[in-house]
Scaffold this motif. Structure first.
Motif, PDB file in Angstrom:
ATOM      1  N   GLY A 112       0.989  -1.299  -0.203  1.00  0.00           N
ATOM      2  CA  GLY A 112      -0.204  -0.387  -0.136  1.00  0.00           C
ATOM      3  C   GLY A 112       0.939   1.016  -0.229  1.00  0.00           C
ATOM      4  N   VAL A 113       0.520   2.566  -0.471  1.00  0.00           N
ATOM      5  CA  VAL A 113       1.030   3.435  -0.639  1.00  0.00           C
ATOM      6  C   VAL A 113       0.057   4.835  -0.298  1.00  0.00           C
ATOM      7  N   GLN A 114       0.176   5.509   1.011  1.00  0.00           N
ATOM      8  CA  GLN A 114       0.280   7.065   1.566  1.00  0.00           C
ATOM      9  C   GLN A 114       1.080   7.824   1.289  1.00  0.00           C
ATOM     10  N   ALA A 115       0.771   8.846   0.378  1.00  0.00           N
ATOM     11  CA  ALA A 115       0.978  10.533   0.825  1.00  0.00           C
ATOM     12  C   ALA A 115       0.617  11.053   1.898  1.00  0.00           C
ATOM     13  N   ARG A 116       1.670  11.945   2.528  1.00  0.00           N
ATOM     14  CA  ARG A 116       1.396  13.669   3.044  1.00  0.00           C
ATOM     15  C   ARG A 116       1.916  14.669   2.536  1.00  0.00           C
ATOM     16  N   ASN A 117       1.022  15.544   2.328  1.00  0.00           N
ATOM     17  CA  ASN A 117       1.345  16.650   1.840  1.00  0.00           C
ATOM     18  C   ASN A 117       1.730  16.320   0.546  1.00  0.00           C
ATOM     19  N   LEU A 118       2.141  15.800  -0.569  1.00  0.00           N
ATOM     20  CA  LEU A 118       2.242  16.061  -1.901  1.00  0.00           C
ATOM     21  C   LEU A 118       0.976  16.004  -2.431  1.00  0.00           C
ATOM     22  N   ARG A 119       1.006  17.098  -3.437  1.00  0.00           N
ATOM     23  CA  ARG A 119      -0.207  17.163  -4.221  1.00  0.00           C
ATOM     24  C   ARG A 119      -0.182  16.458  -5.801  1.00  0.00           C
ATOM     25  N   ARG A 120      -0.925  14.912  -5.583  1.00  0.00           N
ATOM     26  CA  ARG A 120      -0.564  14.804  -6.522  1.00  0.00           C
ATOM     27  C   ARG A 120      -1.338  15.253  -7.363  1.00  0.00           C
ATOM     28  N   GLY A 121      -1.982  16.009  -7.723  1.00  0.00           N
ATOM     29  CA  GLY A 121      -2.670  16.700  -8.977  1.00  0.00           C
ATOM     30  C   GLY A 121      -1.451  17.650  -9.565  1.00  0.00           C
ATOM     31  N   ALA A 122      -0.787  18.010  -9.137  1.00  0.00           N
ATOM     32  CA  ALA A 122       0.197  19.044  -9.346  1.00  0.00           C
ATOM     33  C   ALA A 122       2.164  19.035  -9.491  1.00  0.00           C
ATOM     34  N   LYS A 123       2.081  18.176 -10.612  1.00  0.00           N
ATOM     35  CA  LYS A 123       2.250  16.526 -12.217  1.00  0.00           C
ATOM     36  C   LYS A 123       3.857  17.878 -11.671  1.00  0.00           C
ATOM     37  N   SER A 124       4.098  18.763 -12.266  1.00  0.00           N
ATOM     38  CA  SER A 124       5.078  19.712 -12.433  1.00  0.00           C
ATOM     39  C   SER A 124       5.841  20.082 -11.071  1.00  0.00           C
ATOM     40  N   ALA A 125       4.675  20.099  -9.767  1.00  0.00           N
ATOM     41  CA  ALA A 125       5.320  20.488  -8.730  1.00  0.00           C
ATOM     42  C   ALA A 125       7.363  19.507  -8.616  1.00  0.00           C
ATOM     43  N   VAL A 126       7.545  20.522  -8.181  1.00  0.00           N
ATOM     44  CA  VAL A 126       9.359  19.906  -8.245  1.00  0.00           C
ATOM     45  C   VAL A 126       9.334  19.606  -6.311  1.00  0.00           C
ATOM     46  N   ILE A 127       9.879  18.343  -5.878  1.00  0.00           N
ATOM     47  CA  ILE A 127      10.184  17.797  -4.632  1.00  0.00           C
ATOM     48  C   ILE A 127      11.621  17.589  -4.081  1.00  0.00           C
ATOM     49  N   GLU A 128      12.106  17.864  -3.250  1.00  0.00           N
ATOM     50  CA  GLU A 128      13.542  17.197  -3.062  1.00  0.00           C
ATOM     51  C   GLU A 128      13.365  16.358  -2.258  1.00  0.00           C
TER      52      GLU A 128
END
Length: 139
Positions: free
Chosen positions: A69-85
């Motif tokens: 299973g997978v859970q995301a927290r504070n990651l905007r899944r709809g913002a496909k071009s948002a950069v994460i580090e």
């Protein structure tokens, strides 16, 4: 391209090595693929080559298998071009040999992946390219 990194993790110590190699890697939200049928998560990163001569990044892929299973927290899944580090990758044991692998990102986001066992691969998939920016951390 003989010096490309290829790492396999089958336990928490191995995963710590992958975490060190991926520190300060960047990706876009759209670079995260969850394959429910294949029970795997793949993330494509631009990884800073800490082990190299410095001043280089390389395209790398992290694939985690045996996913329950997978859970995301504070990651905007709809913002496909948002950069994460990526800051770190950690394993919290559960019912042996399983547990949860957490990818923690700057800005307090994380991706929690419940796994049946640790089954992860990190592989560089491009030639390195120069970058003028070396990641810096506050003391």
């Amino acid at each position: 391209m003989n010096d490309l990194l290829h790492l396999l993790a089958e336990d928490a110590e191995d995963l710590a090595v992958i975490s060190a190699a991926l520190q300060d890697a960047v990706a876009k939200i759209g670079d995260i693929t969850v394959e429910q049928r294949g029970r795997r998560v793949t993330v494509a990163f631009n990884r800073y080559r800490w082990e190299g001569k410095g001043g280089e990044r390389v395209r790398s892929a992290l694939q985690i298998g045996s996913v329950l299973g997978v859970q995301a927290r504070n990651l905007r899944r709809g913002a496909k071009s948002a950069v994460i580090e990526l800051l770190t990758l950690e394993f919290a044991p559960g019912e042996a040999p399983g547990g949860t692998i957490t990818l923690s990102f700057a800005g307090d986001g994380d991706l929690r992946i419940a796994v049946e066992c640790i089954d992860a691969v990190l592989a560089d998939i491009s030639a390195p390219w120069p970058t003028p920016r070396t990641p810096a951390h506050d003391a």
